[in-house]
Design an enzyme around this catalytic site. Structure first.
Site: not given
Ligand code: NAD
Ligand code: WQD
Length: 335
Positions: A12, A58, A84, A124, A148, A152, A177-178, A198, A230
Protein backbone atom coordinates in the site's frame (compact mmCIF):
# COMPACT_ATOMS: atom_id res chain seq x y z
CA UNK A 1 5.67 19.84 1.61
CA UNK A 2 7.72 16.87 2.81
CA UNK A 3 5.97 13.70 3.99
CA UNK A 4 7.70 10.81 5.75
CA UNK A 5 6.24 7.45 4.73
CA UNK A 6 7.19 4.52 6.95
CA UNK A 7 6.91 1.16 5.20
CA UNK A 8 6.75 3.18 1.98
CA UNK A 9 7.98 0.48 -0.37
CA UNK A 10 5.45 -2.10 0.79
CA UNK A 11 2.26 -2.87 -1.09
CA UNK A 12 0.00 0.00 0.00
CA UNK A 13 2.90 2.33 0.81
CA UNK A 14 4.41 2.20 -2.69
CA UNK A 15 1.07 3.05 -4.33
CA UNK A 16 0.54 5.89 -1.87
CA UNK A 17 4.02 7.28 -2.50
CA UNK A 18 3.21 7.37 -6.24
CA UNK A 19 0.04 9.35 -5.55
CA UNK A 20 1.94 11.74 -3.26
CA UNK A 21 4.66 12.35 -5.85
CA UNK A 22 2.05 12.79 -8.62
CA UNK A 23 0.50 15.49 -6.44
CA UNK A 24 3.80 17.31 -5.91
CA UNK A 25 4.51 16.28 -2.35
CA UNK A 26 8.14 15.53 -1.54
CA UNK A 27 8.52 12.05 -0.08
CA UNK A 28 10.99 10.49 2.32
CA UNK A 29 10.66 6.74 2.86
CA UNK A 30 11.96 4.58 5.68
CA UNK A 31 11.65 0.83 5.36
CA UNK A 32 13.70 -2.08 6.74
CA UNK A 33 12.87 -4.35 3.76
CA UNK A 34 11.46 -7.07 6.05
CA UNK A 35 8.57 -7.51 3.61
CA UNK A 36 9.65 -5.59 0.52
CA UNK A 37 12.43 -5.14 -2.02
CA UNK A 38 14.61 -2.07 -2.47
CA UNK A 39 14.04 -2.16 -6.23
CA UNK A 40 10.53 -0.77 -5.60
CA UNK A 41 12.19 2.63 -5.08
CA UNK A 42 13.35 2.53 -8.74
CA UNK A 43 9.90 1.43 -9.88
CA UNK A 44 8.27 4.33 -8.04
CA UNK A 45 10.72 6.72 -9.71
CA UNK A 46 10.07 5.13 -13.10
CA UNK A 47 6.30 5.52 -12.70
CA UNK A 48 6.30 9.07 -11.37
CA UNK A 49 9.46 10.41 -13.05
CA UNK A 50 10.24 11.97 -9.69
CA UNK A 51 12.89 11.37 -7.06
CA UNK A 52 12.20 9.86 -3.68
CA UNK A 53 14.59 9.85 -0.71
CA UNK A 54 14.98 6.36 0.74
CA UNK A 55 16.40 5.40 4.13
CA UNK A 56 16.91 1.70 4.80
CA UNK A 57 16.26 1.22 8.50
CA UNK A 58 14.00 0.00 11.24
CA UNK A 59 11.32 2.37 12.52
CA UNK A 60 11.85 0.86 15.99
CA UNK A 61 15.32 2.42 15.89
CA UNK A 62 15.13 6.00 17.13
CA UNK A 63 18.63 6.77 15.82
CA UNK A 64 17.58 6.40 12.19
CA UNK A 65 14.40 8.37 12.86
CA UNK A 66 16.41 11.18 14.50
CA UNK A 67 18.70 11.23 11.47
CA UNK A 68 15.71 11.50 9.13
CA UNK A 69 14.09 14.32 11.12
CA UNK A 70 17.42 16.18 11.36
CA UNK A 71 18.12 15.89 7.64
CA UNK A 72 14.58 16.66 6.42
CA UNK A 73 11.87 19.13 7.39
CA UNK A 74 9.08 16.60 7.78
CA UNK A 75 5.58 18.15 7.91
CA UNK A 76 3.57 14.97 8.34
CA UNK A 77 3.98 11.19 8.55
CA UNK A 78 2.06 8.31 7.00
CA UNK A 79 2.77 5.26 9.13
CA UNK A 80 2.44 1.97 7.23
CA UNK A 81 5.39 0.05 8.73
CA UNK A 82 3.98 -3.03 10.41
CA UNK A 83 3.89 -6.78 10.22
CA UNK A 84 0.49 -7.84 8.90
CA UNK A 85 -0.02 -11.61 8.65
CA UNK A 86 -2.86 -12.65 10.95
CA UNK A 87 -1.87 -16.35 11.19
CA UNK A 88 1.79 -15.56 11.85
CA UNK A 89 0.75 -13.14 14.58
CA UNK A 90 -1.00 -15.98 16.41
CA UNK A 91 2.18 -18.10 16.21
CA UNK A 92 4.59 -15.26 17.01
CA UNK A 93 2.70 -12.73 19.14
CA UNK A 94 5.85 -11.31 20.72
CA UNK A 95 7.32 -10.52 17.30
CA UNK A 96 4.13 -8.69 16.33
CA UNK A 97 3.76 -6.75 19.57
CA UNK A 98 7.45 -5.83 19.55
CA UNK A 99 7.59 -4.71 15.93
CA UNK A 100 4.26 -2.96 15.55
CA UNK A 101 4.14 -1.27 18.95
CA UNK A 102 7.84 -0.44 19.21
CA UNK A 103 7.91 1.08 15.73
CA UNK A 104 4.92 3.27 16.56
CA UNK A 105 6.27 4.32 19.98
CA UNK A 106 9.69 5.26 18.57
CA UNK A 107 8.06 7.16 15.73
CA UNK A 108 5.65 9.10 17.95
CA UNK A 109 8.39 9.99 20.44
CA UNK A 110 10.69 11.30 17.73
CA UNK A 111 7.83 13.16 16.01
CA UNK A 112 6.99 14.79 19.33
CA UNK A 113 10.61 15.80 19.88
CA UNK A 114 10.79 17.45 16.44
CA UNK A 115 7.37 19.05 16.88
CA UNK A 116 5.90 17.18 13.94
CA UNK A 117 2.38 16.37 15.16
CA UNK A 118 0.53 15.23 12.06
CA UNK A 119 0.10 11.55 11.37
CA UNK A 120 -1.99 9.22 9.22
CA UNK A 121 -2.10 5.73 10.69
CA UNK A 122 -2.84 2.46 8.83
CA UNK A 123 -5.42 0.65 10.87
CA UNK A 124 -7.64 -2.16 9.67
CA UNK A 125 -11.23 -3.36 9.54
CA UNK A 126 -9.92 -6.17 11.74
CA UNK A 127 -10.52 -3.83 14.74
CA UNK A 128 -14.28 -4.42 14.31
CA UNK A 129 -13.88 -8.14 15.06
CA UNK A 130 -17.16 -9.88 14.26
CA UNK A 131 -19.61 -7.01 13.65
CA UNK A 132 -23.21 -7.52 14.81
CA UNK A 133 -24.69 -5.66 11.84
CA UNK A 134 -23.59 -4.52 8.40
CA UNK A 135 -22.43 -2.23 6.87
CA UNK A 136 -19.77 -1.33 9.41
CA UNK A 137 -19.72 2.23 10.75
CA UNK A 138 -16.78 3.88 12.46
CA UNK A 139 -18.58 4.07 15.81
CA UNK A 140 -19.15 0.30 16.04
CA UNK A 141 -17.81 -1.55 19.08
CA UNK A 142 -14.14 -2.48 18.63
CA UNK A 143 -12.75 -5.91 19.52
CA UNK A 144 -9.98 -8.07 18.12
CA UNK A 145 -9.52 -11.77 17.62
CA UNK A 146 -5.77 -12.08 16.98
CA UNK A 147 -2.50 -10.39 18.06
CA UNK A 148 -2.11 -8.52 14.77
CA UNK A 149 -5.52 -6.94 15.23
CA UNK A 150 -4.74 -6.16 18.84
CA UNK A 151 -1.60 -4.25 17.83
CA UNK A 152 -3.81 -2.05 15.62
CA UNK A 153 -6.32 -1.48 18.40
CA UNK A 154 -3.63 -0.71 20.99
CA UNK A 155 -2.05 1.80 18.60
CA UNK A 156 -5.45 3.42 18.01
CA UNK A 157 -5.71 3.81 21.82
CA UNK A 158 -2.18 5.20 22.10
CA UNK A 159 -3.04 7.80 19.46
CA UNK A 160 -6.26 8.71 21.25
CA UNK A 161 -4.44 9.18 24.57
CA UNK A 162 -1.75 11.20 22.83
CA UNK A 163 -4.34 13.58 21.39
CA UNK A 164 -6.11 13.90 24.76
CA UNK A 165 -2.78 14.85 26.34
CA UNK A 166 -1.86 17.34 23.62
CA UNK A 167 -4.48 18.92 21.36
CA UNK A 168 -1.81 20.12 18.94
CA UNK A 169 -1.83 16.71 17.26
CA UNK A 170 -3.69 16.03 14.00
CA UNK A 171 -4.37 12.32 13.59
CA UNK A 172 -6.25 10.39 10.92
CA UNK A 173 -6.81 6.71 11.64
CA UNK A 174 -7.65 4.88 8.41
CA UNK A 175 -9.35 1.51 8.73
CA UNK A 176 -8.74 -0.33 5.49
CA UNK A 177 -11.01 -3.07 4.25
CA UNK A 178 -9.50 -5.56 1.73
CA UNK A 179 -7.02 -3.92 -0.64
CA UNK A 180 -6.28 -5.76 -3.89
CA UNK A 181 -5.24 -4.72 -7.40
CA UNK A 182 -2.07 -3.00 -8.54
CA UNK A 183 -0.78 0.09 -10.30
CA UNK A 184 -1.86 0.20 -13.96
CA UNK A 185 1.81 0.28 -15.07
CA UNK A 186 2.20 -3.27 -13.75
CA UNK A 187 5.46 -2.17 -12.09
CA UNK A 188 4.29 -2.32 -8.47
CA UNK A 189 1.79 -4.61 -6.77
CA UNK A 190 1.60 -7.43 -4.27
CA UNK A 191 3.48 -10.69 -4.72
CA UNK A 192 4.24 -12.35 -1.38
CA UNK A 193 6.84 -15.09 -1.12
CA UNK A 194 5.64 -18.63 -0.41
CA UNK A 195 2.03 -19.69 0.11
CA UNK A 196 -0.12 -16.54 0.31
CA UNK A 197 -2.51 -15.95 3.23
CA UNK A 198 -4.85 -13.60 1.40
CA UNK A 199 -7.30 -14.43 -1.33
CA UNK A 200 -6.13 -12.38 -4.32
CA UNK A 201 -2.42 -13.30 -4.07
CA UNK A 202 -3.55 -16.94 -3.87
CA UNK A 203 -5.83 -16.63 -6.93
CA UNK A 204 -2.92 -15.12 -8.83
CA UNK A 205 -0.64 -18.04 -8.00
CA UNK A 206 -3.31 -20.42 -9.28
CA UNK A 207 -3.66 -18.32 -12.45
CA UNK A 208 0.10 -18.53 -13.08
CA UNK A 209 0.04 -22.27 -12.23
CA UNK A 210 2.45 -21.85 -9.32
CA UNK A 211 -0.28 -23.46 -7.20
CA UNK A 212 -2.71 -26.10 -8.53
CA UNK A 213 -5.97 -24.85 -7.05
CA UNK A 214 -7.52 -22.39 -4.65
CA UNK A 215 -8.88 -23.63 -1.34
CA UNK A 216 -12.14 -21.83 -0.70
CA UNK A 217 -12.60 -21.70 3.05
CA UNK A 218 -16.23 -22.72 3.51
CA UNK A 219 -19.37 -22.53 1.38
CA UNK A 220 -21.84 -22.73 4.26
CA UNK A 221 -21.74 -19.14 5.50
CA UNK A 222 -24.94 -17.16 5.74
CA UNK A 223 -24.10 -15.17 2.57
CA UNK A 224 -25.43 -14.92 -1.00
CA UNK A 225 -23.61 -18.09 -2.18
CA UNK A 226 -22.27 -19.48 1.09
CA UNK A 227 -18.70 -18.18 0.65
CA UNK A 228 -17.21 -15.32 2.65
CA UNK A 229 -18.07 -11.75 1.67
CA UNK A 230 -15.57 -8.89 1.84
CA UNK A 231 -15.23 -5.26 0.79
CA UNK A 232 -12.39 -5.32 -1.77
CA UNK A 233 -10.90 -1.92 -2.56
CA UNK A 234 -8.46 -1.14 -5.37
CA UNK A 235 -5.09 -0.25 -3.87
CA UNK A 236 -4.87 2.88 -6.04
CA UNK A 237 -8.20 4.09 -4.65
CA UNK A 238 -6.91 3.31 -1.17
CA UNK A 239 -3.73 5.27 -1.91
CA UNK A 240 -5.83 8.26 -2.98
CA UNK A 241 -7.64 8.04 0.35
CA UNK A 242 -4.32 8.84 2.03
CA UNK A 243 -4.06 12.08 0.08
CA UNK A 244 -7.51 13.07 1.31
CA UNK A 245 -6.41 12.23 4.86
CA UNK A 246 -3.17 14.20 4.53
CA UNK A 247 -5.10 17.26 3.33
CA UNK A 248 -7.44 16.90 6.31
CA UNK A 249 -4.67 16.68 8.94
CA UNK A 250 -2.85 19.62 7.41
CA UNK A 251 -6.04 21.70 7.73
CA UNK A 252 -7.41 20.59 11.11
CA UNK A 253 -6.21 19.40 14.50
CA UNK A 254 -7.94 16.49 16.21
CA UNK A 255 -8.22 12.74 15.92
CA UNK A 256 -10.68 11.00 13.65
CA UNK A 257 -11.37 7.54 12.23
CA UNK A 258 -12.35 6.63 8.68
CA UNK A 259 -13.38 3.44 6.94
CA UNK A 260 -11.68 3.08 3.57
CA UNK A 261 -13.61 0.58 1.48
CA UNK A 262 -16.09 0.68 -1.38
CA UNK A 263 -19.21 -0.20 0.60
CA UNK A 264 -19.86 -3.26 -1.59
CA UNK A 265 -19.44 -6.84 -0.45
CA UNK A 266 -18.33 -9.54 -2.90
CA UNK A 267 -18.16 -13.24 -2.17
CA UNK A 268 -15.11 -15.41 -2.77
CA UNK A 269 -16.90 -17.11 -5.68
CA UNK A 270 -17.88 -13.76 -7.21
CA UNK A 271 -14.27 -12.63 -7.09
CA UNK A 272 -13.05 -15.90 -8.61
CA UNK A 273 -15.67 -15.79 -11.41
CA UNK A 274 -14.90 -12.15 -12.19
CA UNK A 275 -11.17 -12.88 -12.27
CA UNK A 276 -11.77 -15.76 -14.71
CA UNK A 277 -14.00 -13.67 -16.95
CA UNK A 278 -11.94 -10.49 -17.24
CA UNK A 279 -8.61 -12.29 -17.54
CA UNK A 280 -9.78 -15.25 -19.60
CA UNK A 281 -8.08 -17.76 -17.31
CA UNK A 282 -9.38 -20.75 -15.35
CA UNK A 283 -9.09 -20.76 -11.56
CA UNK A 284 -9.47 -24.29 -10.23
CA UNK A 285 -10.78 -24.47 -6.71
CA UNK A 286 -11.86 -26.84 -3.98
CA UNK A 287 -14.27 -26.09 -1.18
CA UNK A 288 -12.56 -26.89 2.13
CA UNK A 289 -13.35 -26.28 5.79
CA UNK A 290 -13.85 -22.80 7.13
CA UNK A 291 -10.63 -21.02 8.18
CA UNK A 292 -10.59 -20.56 11.97
CA UNK A 293 -11.31 -16.97 12.97
CA UNK A 294 -12.96 -15.98 9.66
CA UNK A 295 -16.24 -14.10 9.71
CA UNK A 296 -19.04 -14.55 7.19
CA UNK A 297 -19.27 -11.01 5.88
CA UNK A 298 -17.58 -7.64 6.28
CA UNK A 299 -18.16 -4.43 4.35
CA UNK A 300 -17.93 -0.76 5.11
CA UNK A 301 -20.31 2.11 5.43
CA UNK A 302 -18.20 4.70 3.59
CA UNK A 303 -20.42 7.70 4.24
CA UNK A 304 -18.20 9.30 6.86
CA UNK A 305 -15.03 9.22 4.73
CA UNK A 306 -17.02 10.77 1.89
CA UNK A 307 -18.52 13.51 4.04
CA UNK A 308 -15.37 14.41 5.97
CA UNK A 309 -12.59 13.60 3.50
CA UNK A 310 -14.39 13.72 0.16
CA UNK A 311 -13.15 10.19 -0.44
CA UNK A 312 -15.01 7.77 -2.69
CA UNK A 313 -13.50 4.69 -4.30
CA UNK A 314 -14.00 4.67 -8.06
CA UNK A 315 -12.67 1.32 -9.29
CA UNK A 316 -14.74 -1.86 -9.43
CA UNK A 317 -13.74 -5.49 -8.94
CA UNK A 318 -13.19 -5.96 -12.69
CA UNK A 319 -10.40 -3.35 -12.59
CA UNK A 320 -9.03 -4.92 -9.41
CA UNK A 321 -8.84 -8.35 -11.08
CA UNK A 322 -7.37 -7.02 -14.34
CA UNK A 323 -4.70 -4.95 -12.59
CA UNK A 324 -3.70 -7.70 -10.14
CA UNK A 325 -3.15 -10.13 -13.00
CA UNK A 326 -1.46 -7.55 -15.21
CA UNK A 327 1.12 -6.92 -12.47
CA UNK A 328 1.94 -10.58 -12.04
CA UNK A 329 2.14 -11.23 -15.77
CA UNK A 330 4.61 -8.38 -16.06
CA UNK A 331 6.61 -9.72 -13.10
CA UNK A 332 6.73 -13.21 -14.56
CA UNK A 333 7.18 -12.10 -18.19
CA UNK A 334 3.94 -13.82 -19.19
CA UNK A 335 1.75 -12.81 -22.14
P1 NAD B 1 3.51 -4.58 3.45
O1 NAD B 1 4.08 -5.65 4.27
O2 NAD B 1 3.51 -4.75 1.97
O3 NAD B 1 4.20 -3.18 3.78
C1 NAD B 1 4.69 -2.87 5.07
C2 NAD B 1 6.10 -2.34 4.89
O4 NAD B 1 6.60 -2.01 6.18
C3 NAD B 1 7.05 -3.37 4.28
O5 NAD B 1 7.76 -2.78 3.22
C4 NAD B 1 7.98 -3.74 5.44
O6 NAD B 1 9.28 -4.04 4.98
C5 NAD B 1 7.93 -2.48 6.28
N1 NAD B 1 8.18 -2.66 7.72
C6 NAD B 1 7.58 -3.50 8.59
N2 NAD B 1 8.08 -3.33 9.83
C7 NAD B 1 9.01 -2.35 9.74
C8 NAD B 1 9.86 -1.70 10.66
N3 NAD B 1 9.88 -2.06 11.96
N4 NAD B 1 10.69 -0.73 10.22
C9 NAD B 1 10.69 -0.37 8.91
N5 NAD B 1 9.92 -0.94 7.99
C10 NAD B 1 9.08 -1.91 8.40
O7 NAD B 1 2.01 -4.32 3.96
P2 NAD B 1 0.85 -3.48 3.30
O8 NAD B 1 -0.18 -4.43 2.81
O9 NAD B 1 1.41 -2.45 2.41
O10 NAD B 1 0.25 -2.82 4.62
C11 NAD B 1 0.61 -1.50 5.00
C12 NAD B 1 -0.10 -1.17 6.30
O11 NAD B 1 -1.51 -1.33 6.12
C13 NAD B 1 0.28 -2.06 7.47
O12 NAD B 1 0.29 -1.28 8.63
C14 NAD B 1 -0.87 -3.07 7.53
O13 NAD B 1 -1.03 -3.58 8.81
C15 NAD B 1 -2.03 -2.20 7.12
N6 NAD B 1 -3.15 -2.94 6.55
C16 NAD B 1 -2.96 -3.74 5.48
C17 NAD B 1 -4.03 -4.44 4.93
C18 NAD B 1 -3.85 -5.39 3.78
O14 NAD B 1 -4.73 -6.22 3.55
N7 NAD B 1 -2.78 -5.30 3.01
C19 NAD B 1 -5.31 -4.30 5.47
C20 NAD B 1 -5.48 -3.45 6.57
C21 NAD B 1 -4.38 -2.76 7.10
C1 WQD C 1 -10.85 -12.96 2.12
C2 WQD C 1 -11.90 -14.06 1.94
C3 WQD C 1 -11.49 -16.04 3.25
C4 WQD C 1 -7.77 -17.15 1.22
C5 WQD C 1 -7.29 -10.22 6.15
C6 WQD C 1 -6.98 -9.79 7.56
C7 WQD C 1 -7.37 -8.35 7.75
C8 WQD C 1 -6.77 -7.45 6.67
C9 WQD C 1 -7.02 -7.98 5.30
C10 WQD C 1 -4.72 -6.51 7.47
C11 WQD C 1 -12.31 -14.74 3.24
C12 WQD C 1 -11.38 -16.34 1.78
C13 WQD C 1 -8.93 -16.51 1.61
C14 WQD C 1 -7.86 -18.41 0.59
C15 WQD C 1 -10.25 -18.29 0.78
N1 WQD C 1 -5.35 -7.36 6.79
N2 WQD C 1 -10.14 -17.07 1.39
N3 WQD C 1 -9.11 -18.94 0.40
O1 WQD C 1 -9.42 -12.52 6.08
O2 WQD C 1 -10.88 -10.71 5.04
O3 WQD C 1 -8.69 -10.12 5.95
O4 WQD C 1 -6.62 -9.36 5.23
O5 WQD C 1 -5.16 -5.71 8.22
O6 WQD C 1 -6.94 -7.99 9.01
O7 WQD C 1 -7.69 -10.60 8.46
O8 WQD C 1 -8.78 -11.41 3.86
O9 WQD C 1 -7.91 -12.19 1.72
O10 WQD C 1 -7.43 -13.56 3.79
O11 WQD C 1 -9.76 -13.49 2.89
O12 WQD C 1 -11.35 -18.82 0.58
O13 WQD C 1 -6.86 -19.04 0.23
O14 WQD C 1 -11.32 -15.09 1.13
O15 WQD C 1 -12.11 -17.08 3.94
O16 WQD C 1 -13.67 -15.03 3.13
P1 WQD C 1 -9.52 -11.28 5.30
P2 WQD C 1 -8.37 -12.68 3.03
Amino acid sequence: MKILVTGGIGYIGSHTVCELLDNDYEVVIVDNLCNSKKDVVNKIEEITKKQVKFYEGDVCDKKILEKIFKENKIEAVIHFASLKAVGESVEKPLLYYRNNLDATMSLLEVMNKYNCKKIVFSSSATVYGKPKTLPIKEDFVLMTTNPYGTTKLVIENILKDLYISDNEWSIAVLRYFNPIGAHKSGLIGENPNGIPNNLMPYIIKVATKELPYLNIFGDDYDTKDGTGVRDYIHVVDLAKGHLCAIKKILEEKGIDYYNLGTGHGYSVLELVKTFEKVNNVKINYKIVNRRPGDIDACYADCTYAFLKLGFKASKGIEDMCIDSYNFIKKQNNLK
